[in-house]
Design a protein around this motif. Structure first.
Motif, mmCIF file in Angstrom:
data_model
loop_
_atom_site.group_PDB
_atom_site.id
_atom_site.type_symbol
_atom_site.label_atom_id
_atom_site.label_comp_id
_atom_site.label_asym_id
_atom_site.label_seq_id
_atom_site.Cartn_x
_atom_site.Cartn_y
_atom_site.Cartn_z
ATOM 1 N N THR A 163 0.812 -1.217 0.000
ATOM 2 C CA THR A 163 0.000 0.000 0.000
ATOM 3 C C THR A 163 0.848 1.271 0.000
ATOM 4 O O THR A 163 0.359 2.338 -0.384
ATOM 5 C CB THR A 163 -0.959 0.014 1.195
ATOM 6 O OG1 THR A 163 -0.213 -0.091 2.418
ATOM 7 C CG2 THR A 163 -1.932 -1.152 1.105
ATOM 8 N N ARG A 164 2.130 1.173 0.376
ATOM 9 C CA ARG A 164 3.018 2.339 0.273
ATOM 10 C C ARG A 164 3.217 2.735 -1.181
ATOM 11 O O ARG A 164 3.371 3.922 -1.506
ATOM 12 C CB ARG A 164 4.373 2.060 0.923
ATOM 13 C CG ARG A 164 4.319 1.755 2.416
ATOM 14 C CD ARG A 164 5.708 1.399 2.908
ATOM 15 N NE ARG A 164 6.304 0.356 2.097
ATOM 16 C CZ ARG A 164 7.612 0.062 2.076
ATOM 17 N NH1 ARG A 164 8.457 0.741 2.828
ATOM 18 N NH2 ARG A 164 8.065 -0.902 1.305
ATOM 19 N N ARG A 167 0.268 4.688 -2.195
ATOM 20 C CA ARG A 167 0.413 6.041 -1.621
ATOM 21 C C ARG A 167 1.295 6.916 -2.494
ATOM 22 O O ARG A 167 0.956 8.075 -2.789
ATOM 23 C CB ARG A 167 1.021 5.922 -0.223
ATOM 24 C CG ARG A 167 1.357 7.237 0.471
ATOM 25 C CD ARG A 167 2.374 7.006 1.579
ATOM 26 N NE ARG A 167 3.663 6.583 1.026
ATOM 27 C CZ ARG A 167 4.637 6.010 1.756
ATOM 28 N NH1 ARG A 167 4.446 5.762 3.044
ATOM 29 N NH2 ARG A 167 5.779 5.680 1.170
ATOM 30 N N ASP A 168 2.429 6.365 -2.937
ATOM 31 C CA ASP A 168 3.364 7.179 -3.722
ATOM 32 C C ASP A 168 2.904 7.386 -5.154
ATOM 33 O O ASP A 168 3.321 8.343 -5.813
ATOM 34 C CB ASP A 168 4.754 6.542 -3.704
ATOM 35 C CG ASP A 168 5.481 6.756 -2.381
ATOM 36 O OD1 ASP A 168 4.825 7.212 -1.420
ATOM 37 O OD2 ASP A 168 6.688 6.483 -2.302
ATOM 38 N N ASP A 172 -1.081 10.201 -0.355
ATOM 39 C CA ASP A 172 -1.367 9.566 0.930
ATOM 40 C C ASP A 172 -2.860 9.550 1.245
ATOM 41 O O ASP A 172 -3.399 8.559 1.739
ATOM 42 C CB ASP A 172 -0.598 10.297 2.043
ATOM 43 C CG ASP A 172 -0.671 9.567 3.365
ATOM 44 O OD1 ASP A 172 -0.631 8.319 3.355
ATOM 45 O OD2 ASP A 172 -0.794 10.225 4.409
ATOM 46 N N THR A 175 -4.909 6.642 -0.552
ATOM 47 C CA THR A 175 -4.557 5.230 -0.429
ATOM 48 C C THR A 175 -5.767 4.365 -0.089
ATOM 49 O O THR A 175 -6.078 3.410 -0.817
ATOM 50 C CB THR A 175 -3.460 5.031 0.627
ATOM 51 O OG1 THR A 175 -2.334 5.827 0.278
ATOM 52 C CG2 THR A 175 -3.044 3.573 0.703
#
Length: 505
Positions: A163-164, A167-168, A172, A175
């Motif tokens: 999930t990071r 986000r990127d 954020d 997400t």
């Protein structure tokens, strides 16, 4: 991981015997080799355990049970490599196990020999109630009327994502909305997303995409994390089980609601696989044209199916190092990822695999295209069964143990904490450190799950998925460059259907 090739003209009843241990979970988990039994010379009952990965934990659990009850229990744990033959020898010995491991591939053998107790007829009312609570799609049965086993656990698979990375890519604050909307998105929205992520990887820019009708704009510049991406999917073209078994199972879910239904399918029902399999081929075309490599895209051709460049281990390495947005795998991959990148573990989750199905392609009552595309397959790889040929006392003690294991505080704690298994009767109080397990639990609690009908395909799953569908794809399509056509999709489907019928009828 490999399944031996089999003669294409097995008699209908014989293939279930040959494939006694060839379930999806057993094939994919690396439990090979045996360990010494916890084997007292005098014992009250005997457990034959076919899952090496929980061998030490089972010994500890049985120690606790012995202390609590004063009973003496023999435990023997064996890996998947030769467990079928070893189990047969034990079942025919003078010291038969009262509890033994089996699965959808092996149940017919034991039912025909009268060696497995139908839990509909269990003498212990608590065990009988426990068995009745097993959902029909998860029951161990020959034709759907019996209920032969208590599940070890639940496993499942889907598209794993960090999930990071989401986000990127999108911000954020986007997400969680992205994850929610992805689950509800249509296949066409998914396909647009895949193509857009591919463009973003190549050029650093891409138009916004819609999921579930909501727009998502890509970040204006890449981060350190998204700069690592070389493709959308970490694929293992050398491993036919990853697309023949896993993805083949997705198409089968459109027609068969369980492994039992698939195993007892008529020729007319098998013909109904044509459309879902053609849609599957279209999806596999999308995946394989957006595959990640170590330094750039992985192109279809000889390297795509080479074990040194496109193995299971390589695909896990690519995903763990951030080269791919998705990997299609199950919760069993968690320990492998943990060995490579502990940073990624807390932010892993499952997203559903989608197919471009139309409602007319789906033959399972109550299943809609929308539900199919928001669900993940969850299934039971192994079951505890009770040997109907041991003494009545041993059968009673075996039933009492299974009740204790699945209902007592200590037993359920052992399943979750010692075995690290998802209980088949999991509720919202069960939480793991393993984020993938927690994700599967949420899908189950939401009712968004599919089944494992591939385990009811000819020769117990591994043969048709790998040696028919998998071989068609690997040897004639993944092995060459160039575009696939709609005619290719239909050809793949038609030959896979015929391969099923060649074995079964």
């Amino acid at each position: 991981m490999n399944v031996n090739s089999r003669n294409r003209h097995y008699a209908r009843k014989k293939w279930t015997v040959v494939a006694a241990v060839l379930t999806l979970g057993a094939s994919l988990l690396s439990g090979c080799g045996s360990r010494e039994a916890k084997a007292p010379t005098d014992y009250d009952f005997y457990i034959f355990n076919g899952k090496t990965e929980n061998a030490e934990a089972l010994d500890k659990v049985v120690d606790r049970y012995e202390q609590e009850t004063g009973l003496t229990v023999k435990v023997f744990s064996l890996g998947t490599t030769d467990s079928a033959e070893t189990l047969r020898a034990e079942m025919n010995s003078s010291g038969k196990p009262a509890i033994f491991s089996t699965n959808i591939g092996g149940v017919t053998e034991w039912a025909e020999s009268g060696a497995i107790l139908d839990l509909n007829d269990a003498s212990d009312p608590e065990l009988k109630a426990l068995a009745e609570d097993v959902p029909e799609a998860l029951r161990l049965s020959v034709d759907g009327t019996q209920n032969y086993g208590i599940p070890y656990n639940i496993e499942g698979y889907g598209l794993i994502v960090d999930t990071r990375m989401v986000r990127d890519l999108f911000g954020d604050d986007q997400t969680q909305p992205f994850l929610d909307d992805f689950q509800a998105a249509t296949y066409d929205e998914f396909e647009t997303l895949v193509n857009a992520v591919g463009d973003y990887i190549a050029a650093g820019t891409a138009p916004s995409v819609k999921l579930n009708g909501r727009s998502y704009a890509f970040a204006s510049r890449k981060t350190e994390l998204t700069s690592r991406l070389t493709g959308v999917f970490a694929e293992a073209g050398a491993e036919k089980w990853t697309y023949g078994d896993h993805m083949g199972n997705m198409a089968l879910n459109a027609v068969f609601g369980s492994a039992v239904v698939a195993r007892t399918a008529t020729e007319e029902q098998v013909d109904e696989l044509q459309a879902p399999l053609a849609k599957l081929a279209r999806t596999l075309d999308l995946y394989s044209t957006h595959a990640a490599g170590p330094d750039g895209p992985m192109e279809r051709g000889p390297s795509y199916i080479n074990s040194t460049t496109a193995s299971y281990d390589v695909s896990v390495q690519l995903f763990s190092s951030g080269k791919a947005l998705f990997i299609k795998q199950g919760n069993w991959v968690y320990p492998n990822i943990a060995k490579l990148n502990t940073d990624i573990l807390p932010t892993l989750t499952f997203l559903p695999i989608k197919l471009p199905l139309e409602q007319s392609d789906i033959q399972v009552d109550g299943l809609t295209v929308e539900k199919f595309n928001r669900s993940v397959p969850e299934f039971v790889p192994s079951y505890y069964a009770i040997n109907a040929k041991v003494t009545p006392r041993e059968q009673e003690l075996a039933q009492q143990f299974l009740v204790w294991l699945n209902t007592s505080e200590k037993g359920r704690q052992a399943i979750v904490e010692d075995f690290q298994f998802i209980p088949y009767n999991v509720d919202d109080t069960v939480k793991f450190d393993n984020a993938l397990n927690n994700s599967l639990i949420q899908y189950k609690l939401d009712g968004d799950t599919l089944s494992n009908p591939f385990n009811g395909s000819p020769a117990g799953g591994g043969y048709w998925g790998q040696e028919v569908l998998g071989s068609i794809l690997q040897e004639r399509y993944y092995n060459r460059a160039g575009a696939w056509t709609a005619d290719d999709y239909e050809t793949i489907a038609r030959e896979a259907v015929q391969g099923w019928k060649d074995v079964m009828y």
